[in-house]
Scaffold this motif. Structure first.
Motif, PDB file in Angstrom:
ATOM      1  N   PRO A 102       2.286   1.565   1.471  1.00  0.00           N
ATOM      2  CA  PRO A 102       0.984   0.959   1.152  1.00  0.00           C
ATOM      3  C   PRO A 102      -0.203   1.828   1.572  1.00  0.00           C
ATOM      4  CG  PRO A 102       2.062  -0.263   2.922  1.00  0.00           C
ATOM      5  CD  PRO A 102       3.050   0.734   2.395  1.00  0.00           C
ATOM      6  N   VAL A 103      -0.040   2.611   2.625  1.00  0.00           N
ATOM      7  CA  VAL A 103      -1.121   3.513   3.043  1.00  0.00           C
ATOM      8  C   VAL A 103      -1.358   4.575   1.967  1.00  0.00           C
ATOM      9  CG1 VAL A 103      -1.797   5.246   4.761  1.00  0.00           C
ATOM     10  CG2 VAL A 103      -0.717   3.106   5.497  1.00  0.00           C
ATOM     11  N   ALA A 104      -0.276   5.128   1.432  1.00  0.00           N
ATOM     12  CA  ALA A 104      -0.395   6.143   0.382  1.00  0.00           C
ATOM     13  C   ALA A 104      -1.027   5.557  -0.879  1.00  0.00           C
ATOM     14  CB  ALA A 104       0.980   6.733   0.068  1.00  0.00           C
ATOM     15  N   ARG A 105      -0.598   4.363  -1.262  1.00  0.00           N
ATOM     16  CA  ARG A 105      -1.181   3.707  -2.443  1.00  0.00           C
ATOM     17  C   ARG A 105      -2.682   3.509  -2.253  1.00  0.00           C
ATOM     18  NH1 ARG A 105       2.710   0.140  -5.797  1.00  0.00           N
ATOM     19  NH2 ARG A 105       0.740  -0.475  -6.734  1.00  0.00           N
ATOM     20  N   ALA A 106      -3.060   3.033  -1.075  1.00  0.00           N
ATOM     21  CA  ALA A 106      -4.478   2.779  -0.795  1.00  0.00           C
ATOM     22  C   ALA A 106      -5.288   4.069  -0.831  1.00  0.00           C
ATOM     23  CB  ALA A 106      -4.629   2.083   0.552  1.00  0.00           C
ATOM     24  N   LEU A 107      -4.741   5.153  -0.304  1.00  0.00           N
ATOM     25  CA  LEU A 107      -5.453   6.426  -0.318  1.00  0.00           C
ATOM     26  C   LEU A 107      -5.692   6.903  -1.746  1.00  0.00           C
ATOM     27  CD1 LEU A 107      -6.639   8.914   1.150  1.00  0.00           C
ATOM     28  CD2 LEU A 107      -4.402   9.958   0.876  1.00  0.00           C
ATOM     29  N   VAL A 108      -4.667   6.824  -2.589  1.00  0.00           N
ATOM     30  CA  VAL A 108      -4.825   7.270  -3.983  1.00  0.00           C
ATOM     31  C   VAL A 108      -5.841   6.388  -4.702  1.00  0.00           C
ATOM     32  CG1 VAL A 108      -3.609   7.425  -6.198  1.00  0.00           C
ATOM     33  CG2 VAL A 108      -2.591   8.393  -4.142  1.00  0.00           C
ATOM     34  N   ARG A 109      -5.743   5.085  -4.514  1.00  0.00           N
ATOM     35  CA  ARG A 109      -6.688   4.157  -5.158  1.00  0.00           C
ATOM     36  C   ARG A 109      -8.119   4.471  -4.734  1.00  0.00           C
ATOM     37  NH1 ARG A 109      -4.363  -0.314  -3.812  1.00  0.00           N
ATOM     38  NH2 ARG A 109      -5.369  -0.462  -1.799  1.00  0.00           N
ATOM     39  N   ARG A 110      -8.315   4.667  -3.445  1.00  0.00           N
ATOM     40  CA  ARG A 110      -9.655   4.944  -2.906  1.00  0.00           C
ATOM     41  C   ARG A 110     -10.184   6.292  -3.401  1.00  0.00           C
ATOM     42  NH1 ARG A 110     -12.741   2.167   1.248  1.00  0.00           N
ATOM     43  NH2 ARG A 110     -14.590   3.458   1.385  1.00  0.00           N
ATOM     44  N   ALA A 111      -9.326   7.312  -3.406  1.00  0.00           N
ATOM     45  CA  ALA A 111      -9.745   8.645  -3.860  1.00  0.00           C
ATOM     46  C   ALA A 111     -10.181   8.606  -5.321  1.00  0.00           C
ATOM     47  CB  ALA A 111      -8.607   9.643  -3.670  1.00  0.00           C
ATOM     48  N   LEU A 112      -9.404   7.961  -6.163  1.00  0.00           N
ATOM     49  CA  LEU A 112      -9.755   7.890  -7.589  1.00  0.00           C
ATOM     50  C   LEU A 112     -11.038   7.096  -7.801  1.00  0.00           C
ATOM     51  CD1 LEU A 112      -6.193   7.366  -9.053  1.00  0.00           C
ATOM     52  CD2 LEU A 112      -7.669   9.333  -9.456  1.00  0.00           C
ATOM     53  N   ALA A 113     -11.211   6.020  -7.054  1.00  0.00           N
ATOM     54  CA  ALA A 113     -12.421   5.192  -7.200  1.00  0.00           C
ATOM     55  C   ALA A 113     -13.657   5.929  -6.687  1.00  0.00           C
ATOM     56  CB  ALA A 113     -12.245   3.871  -6.470  1.00  0.00           C
ATOM     57  N   GLU A 114     -13.566   6.520  -5.505  1.00  0.00           N
ATOM     58  CA  GLU A 114     -14.727   7.199  -4.921  1.00  0.00           C
ATOM     59  C   GLU A 114     -15.182   8.395  -5.752  1.00  0.00           C
ATOM     60  OE1 GLU A 114     -14.255   8.242  -0.839  1.00  0.00           O
ATOM     61  OE2 GLU A 114     -14.349   6.155  -0.184  1.00  0.00           O
ATOM     62  N   GLN A 115     -14.240   9.098  -6.334  1.00  0.00           N
ATOM     63  CA  GLN A 115     -14.590  10.271  -7.133  1.00  0.00           C
ATOM     64  C   GLN A 115     -14.866   9.908  -8.585  1.00  0.00           C
ATOM     65  OE1 GLN A 115     -14.980  13.521  -5.965  1.00  0.00           O
ATOM     66  NE2 GLN A 115     -14.928  12.442  -4.036  1.00  0.00           N
ATOM     67  N   GLU A 116     -14.740   8.616  -8.912  1.00  0.00           N
ATOM     68  CA  GLU A 116     -14.907   8.147 -10.289  1.00  0.00           C
ATOM     69  C   GLU A 116     -14.062   8.986 -11.235  1.00  0.00           C
ATOM     70  OE1 GLU A 116     -19.057   7.882 -11.186  1.00  0.00           O
ATOM     71  OE2 GLU A 116     -19.409   6.410  -9.611  1.00  0.00           O
ATOM     72  N   HIS A 117     -12.835   9.230 -10.809  1.00  0.00           N
ATOM     73  CA  HIS A 117     -11.902  10.037 -11.588  1.00  0.00           C
ATOM     74  C   HIS A 117     -11.278   9.167 -12.669  1.00  0.00           C
ATOM     75  CE1 HIS A 117      -8.568  12.793 -12.431  1.00  0.00           C
ATOM     76  NE2 HIS A 117      -9.348  13.723 -11.895  1.00  0.00           N
ATOM     77  N   ALA A 118     -11.016   9.751 -13.831  1.00  0.00           N
ATOM     78  CA  ALA A 118     -10.577   8.978 -14.986  1.00  0.00           C
ATOM     79  C   ALA A 118      -9.066   8.979 -15.212  1.00  0.00           C
ATOM     80  CB  ALA A 118     -11.294   9.479 -16.239  1.00  0.00           C
ATOM     81  N   ALA A 119      -8.273   9.321 -14.207  1.00  0.00           N
ATOM     82  CA  ALA A 119      -6.820   9.157 -14.333  1.00  0.00           C
ATOM     83  C   ALA A 119      -6.496   7.672 -14.174  1.00  0.00           C
ATOM     84  CB  ALA A 119      -6.094   9.975 -13.273  1.00  0.00           C
TER      85      ALA A 119
END
Length: 149
Positions: A27-44
């Motif tokens: 769950p820590v890894a999932r949260a990190l990926v979710r947060r990284a994509l959201a904060e960077q407004e990445h479109a993956a």
């Protein structure tokens, strides 16, 4: 009438995080990926990135011996999102880049993780590292269409 609008991702960014060699890492890894994509407004695709990250981390925890931490590396590039999981076992993951001879048993809990990674990523693989191996997948940037009027 507006034409399609393609979201241009932010400039390249990356994170490297040591995670415990326990199920708590998932769950820590999932949260990190979710947060990284959201904060960077990445479109993956965020849901797919989270799912495949969870599979890689769970495989590293379950299929590697020892208590040494595993490492999660997330790279957000202009055209893709790339996620790597590093562990200390040099043995390559079975059937990651080639289809399994047999399909997973639908009644078993295990056996679908690598199939999901192959099916849902744009590319995946593994490579040796100085201390073991890295298993990775990439997801493309998805075009975002704005409303038509």
């Amino acid at each position: 009438m507006n034409g399609p609008v393609v979201h241009e991702p932010a400039s390249p960014a990356s994170w490297r995080v040591a995670l415990p060699h326990t199920a708590a890492a998932v769950p820590v890894a999932r949260a990190l990926v979710r947060r990284a994509l959201a904060e960077q407004e990445h479109a993956a695709d965020r849901d797919t990135a989270e799912l495949l990250t969870a599979e890689l981390v769970a495989n590293a925890v379950e299929h590697t011996a020892g208590r040494a931490p595993i490492e999660l590396v997330v790279e957000l590039l202009p055209t893709s999102c790339r996620v790597e999981v590093h562990d200390q076992d040099p043995e390559p993951p079975g059937d990651l880049v080639r289809p399994a001879v047999e399909q997973p048993d639908p009644w078993q809990e295990h056996g679908r993780g690598l199939l999901l990674i192959r099916a849902l990523s744009s590319s995946c693989g593994h490579r040796p590292t100085a201390s073991g191996k890295a298993v990775w997948f990439a997801l493309p940037v998805v075009s975002v269409r704005q409303g038509l009027s």
